[in-house]
Write a protein that holds these residues in place. Sequence first.
Motif, PDB file in Angstrom:
ATOM      1  N   LYS A  17      34.840  17.868  96.896  1.00  0.00           N
ATOM      2  CA  LYS A  17      34.627  18.027  98.337  1.00  0.00           C
ATOM      3  C   LYS A  17      33.183  18.382  98.670  1.00  0.00           C
ATOM      4  O   LYS A  17      32.641  17.928  99.675  1.00  0.00           O
ATOM      5  CB  LYS A  17      35.583  19.077  98.902  1.00  0.00           C
ATOM      6  N   THR A  18      32.541  19.172  97.828  1.00  0.00           N
ATOM      7  CA  THR A  18      31.147  19.544  98.072  1.00  0.00           C
ATOM      8  C   THR A  18      30.247  18.324  97.963  1.00  0.00           C
ATOM      9  O   THR A  18      29.369  18.109  98.799  1.00  0.00           O
ATOM     10  CB  THR A  18      30.695  20.634  97.080  1.00  0.00           C
ATOM     11  N   PHE A  19      30.472  17.512  96.931  1.00  0.00           N
ATOM     12  CA  PHE A  19      29.674  16.298  96.763  1.00  0.00           C
ATOM     13  C   PHE A  19      29.880  15.353  97.940  1.00  0.00           C
ATOM     14  O   PHE A  19      28.923  14.772  98.462  1.00  0.00           O
ATOM     15  CB  PHE A  19      30.036  15.604  95.438  1.00  0.00           C
ATOM     16  N   MET A  20      31.124  15.214  98.384  1.00  0.00           N
ATOM     17  CA  MET A  20      31.408  14.326  99.509  1.00  0.00           C
ATOM     18  C   MET A  20      30.745  14.828 100.793  1.00  0.00           C
ATOM     19  O   MET A  20      30.205  14.039 101.570  1.00  0.00           O
ATOM     20  CB  MET A  20      32.908  14.161  99.698  1.00  0.00           C
ATOM     21  N   LYS A  21      30.748  16.140 100.998  1.00  0.00           N
ATOM     22  CA  LYS A  21      30.117  16.705 102.189  1.00  0.00           C
ATOM     23  C   LYS A  21      28.608  16.463 102.133  1.00  0.00           C
ATOM     24  O   LYS A  21      27.992  16.102 103.137  1.00  0.00           O
ATOM     25  CB  LYS A  21      30.410  18.199 102.300  1.00  0.00           C
ATOM     26  N   TRP A  22      28.024  16.641 100.948  1.00  0.00           N
ATOM     27  CA  TRP A  22      26.589  16.420 100.782  1.00  0.00           C
ATOM     28  C   TRP A  22      26.241  14.959 101.084  1.00  0.00           C
ATOM     29  O   TRP A  22      25.271  14.680 101.792  1.00  0.00           O
ATOM     30  CB  TRP A  22      26.175  16.808  99.359  1.00  0.00           C
ATOM     31  N   CYS A  23      27.033  14.039 100.549  1.00  0.00           N
ATOM     32  CA  CYS A  23      26.811  12.607 100.813  1.00  0.00           C
ATOM     33  C   CYS A  23      26.929  12.304 102.300  1.00  0.00           C
ATOM     34  O   CYS A  23      26.118  11.549 102.856  1.00  0.00           O
ATOM     35  CB  CYS A  23      27.805  11.748 100.031  1.00  0.00           C
ATOM     36  N   ASP A  24      27.910  12.909 102.940  1.00  0.00           N
ATOM     37  CA  ASP A  24      28.122  12.688 104.371  1.00  0.00           C
ATOM     38  C   ASP A  24      26.919  13.174 105.167  1.00  0.00           C
ATOM     39  O   ASP A  24      26.477  12.515 106.103  1.00  0.00           O
ATOM     40  CB  ASP A  24      29.402  13.388 104.823  1.00  0.00           C
ATOM     41  N   GLN A  25      26.378  14.324 104.792  1.00  0.00           N
ATOM     42  CA  GLN A  25      25.192  14.839 105.478  1.00  0.00           C
ATOM     43  C   GLN A  25      23.983  13.951 105.219  1.00  0.00           C
ATOM     44  O   GLN A  25      23.135  13.792 106.085  1.00  0.00           O
ATOM     45  CB  GLN A  25      24.880  16.263 105.014  1.00  0.00           C
ATOM     46  N   LEU A  26      23.911  13.378 104.039  1.00  0.00           N
ATOM     47  CA  LEU A  26      22.756  12.577 103.654  1.00  0.00           C
ATOM     48  C   LEU A  26      22.763  11.180 104.261  1.00  0.00           C
ATOM     49  O   LEU A  26      21.754  10.734 104.815  1.00  0.00           O
ATOM     50  CB  LEU A  26      22.678  12.479 102.124  1.00  0.00           C
ATOM     51  N   VAL A  27      23.892  10.478 104.174  1.00  0.00           N
ATOM     52  CA  VAL A  27      23.937   9.077 104.632  1.00  0.00           C
ATOM     53  C   VAL A  27      25.029   8.785 105.655  1.00  0.00           C
ATOM     54  O   VAL A  27      25.162   7.653 106.101  1.00  0.00           O
ATOM     55  CB  VAL A  27      24.085   8.098 103.440  1.00  0.00           C
ATOM     56  N   GLY A  28      25.837   9.786 105.986  1.00  0.00           N
ATOM     57  CA  GLY A  28      26.874   9.571 106.992  1.00  0.00           C
ATOM     58  C   GLY A  28      28.177   9.021 106.442  1.00  0.00           C
ATOM     59  O   GLY A  28      29.050   8.609 107.204  1.00  0.00           O
ATOM     60  N   LYS A  29      28.307   9.013 105.116  1.00  0.00           N
ATOM     61  CA  LYS A  29      29.543   8.545 104.483  1.00  0.00           C
ATOM     62  C   LYS A  29      29.879   9.473 103.321  1.00  0.00           C
ATOM     63  O   LYS A  29      28.994   9.889 102.582  1.00  0.00           O
ATOM     64  CB  LYS A  29      29.391   7.117 103.978  1.00  0.00           C
ATOM     65  N   TYR A  86      20.038  17.618  95.000  1.00  0.00           N
ATOM     66  CA  TYR A  86      21.463  17.897  95.199  1.00  0.00           C
ATOM     67  C   TYR A  86      21.697  19.369  94.942  1.00  0.00           C
ATOM     68  O   TYR A  86      21.213  19.925  93.960  1.00  0.00           O
ATOM     69  CB  TYR A  86      22.343  17.080  94.249  1.00  0.00           C
ATOM     70  N   SER A  87      22.418  19.993  95.825  1.00  0.00           N
ATOM     71  CA  SER A  87      22.751  21.402  95.664  1.00  0.00           C
ATOM     72  C   SER A  87      24.242  21.580  95.898  1.00  0.00           C
ATOM     73  O   SER A  87      24.791  21.039  96.847  1.00  0.00           O
ATOM     74  CB  SER A  87      21.968  22.247  96.666  1.00  0.00           C
ATOM     75  N   LYS A  88      24.880  22.367  95.019  1.00  0.00           N
ATOM     76  CA  LYS A  88      26.294  22.657  95.217  1.00  0.00           C
ATOM     77  C   LYS A  88      26.496  23.555  96.424  1.00  0.00           C
ATOM     78  O   LYS A  88      27.576  23.616  96.985  1.00  0.00           O
ATOM     79  CB  LYS A  88      26.870  23.325  93.967  1.00  0.00           C
ATOM     80  N   GLU A  89      25.444  24.276  96.792  1.00  0.00           N
ATOM     81  CA  GLU A  89      25.499  25.136  97.970  1.00  0.00           C
ATOM     82  C   GLU A  89      25.049  24.307  99.163  1.00  0.00           C
ATOM     83  O   GLU A  89      23.872  24.200  99.447  1.00  0.00           O
ATOM     84  CB  GLU A  89      24.588  26.353  97.796  1.00  0.00           C
ATOM     85  N   ILE A  90      26.011  23.704  99.826  1.00  0.00           N
ATOM     86  CA  ILE A  90      25.689  22.820 100.941  1.00  0.00           C
ATOM     87  C   ILE A  90      25.656  23.626 102.233  1.00  0.00           C
ATOM     88  O   ILE A  90      26.641  24.245 102.628  1.00  0.00           O
ATOM     89  CB  ILE A  90      26.736  21.693 101.078  1.00  0.00           C
ATOM     90  N   ASN A  91      24.506  23.641 102.827  1.00  0.00           N
ATOM     91  CA  ASN A  91      24.374  24.227 104.148  1.00  0.00           C
ATOM     92  C   ASN A  91      23.218  23.529 104.839  1.00  0.00           C
ATOM     93  O   ASN A  91      22.478  22.771 104.235  1.00  0.00           O
ATOM     94  CB  ASN A  91      24.166  25.748 104.084  1.00  0.00           C
ATOM     95  N   GLU A 124      22.144   2.914 100.876  1.00  0.00           N
ATOM     96  CA  GLU A 124      22.676   4.280 100.956  1.00  0.00           C
ATOM     97  C   GLU A 124      22.886   4.850  99.554  1.00  0.00           C
ATOM     98  O   GLU A 124      22.580   6.026  99.305  1.00  0.00           O
ATOM     99  CB  GLU A 124      23.980   4.291 101.755  1.00  0.00           C
ATOM    100  N   LEU A 125      23.404   4.027  98.647  1.00  0.00           N
ATOM    101  CA  LEU A 125      23.583   4.468  97.269  1.00  0.00           C
ATOM    102  C   LEU A 125      22.245   4.820  96.627  1.00  0.00           C
ATOM    103  O   LEU A 125      22.133   5.813  95.906  1.00  0.00           O
ATOM    104  CB  LEU A 125      24.291   3.394  96.446  1.00  0.00           C
ATOM    105  N   LEU A 126      21.229   4.039  96.902  1.00  0.00           N
ATOM    106  CA  LEU A 126      19.902   4.310  96.367  1.00  0.00           C
ATOM    107  C   LEU A 126      19.374   5.646  96.882  1.00  0.00           C
ATOM    108  O   LEU A 126      18.766   6.418  96.138  1.00  0.00           O
ATOM    109  CB  LEU A 126      18.936   3.184  96.730  1.00  0.00           C
TER     110      LEU A 126
END
Length: 77
Positions: free
Chosen positions: A21-33, A56-61, A43-45
């Motif tokens: 879930k943390t990785f998915m949230k980070w991706c969503d913040q980064l590219v919107g998906k 990448y940080s596990k502490e997403i804020n 987006e993958l690049l």
Amino acid sequence: MKTDSIHKLADSLGISWDGDKTFMKWCDQLVGKKHLDDMSSDELLKVYTHIRNGWYSKEINESSFVLGMMKQEMAKF
């Protein structure tokens, strides 16, 4: 860019990505998906580059995300 490249990089760095879930949230913040399979090659690049550069940080804020984006912009100069 393919998802396998991100999977291999994340695995080599000990980053949990499969259903994380943390990785998915980070991706969503980064590219919107949230899901790599839904991302375009560009987006993958972007995701790959951020992970490779240590952004990448596990502490997403919001502040850590903004800091990562600032580092990206500064690297252009």
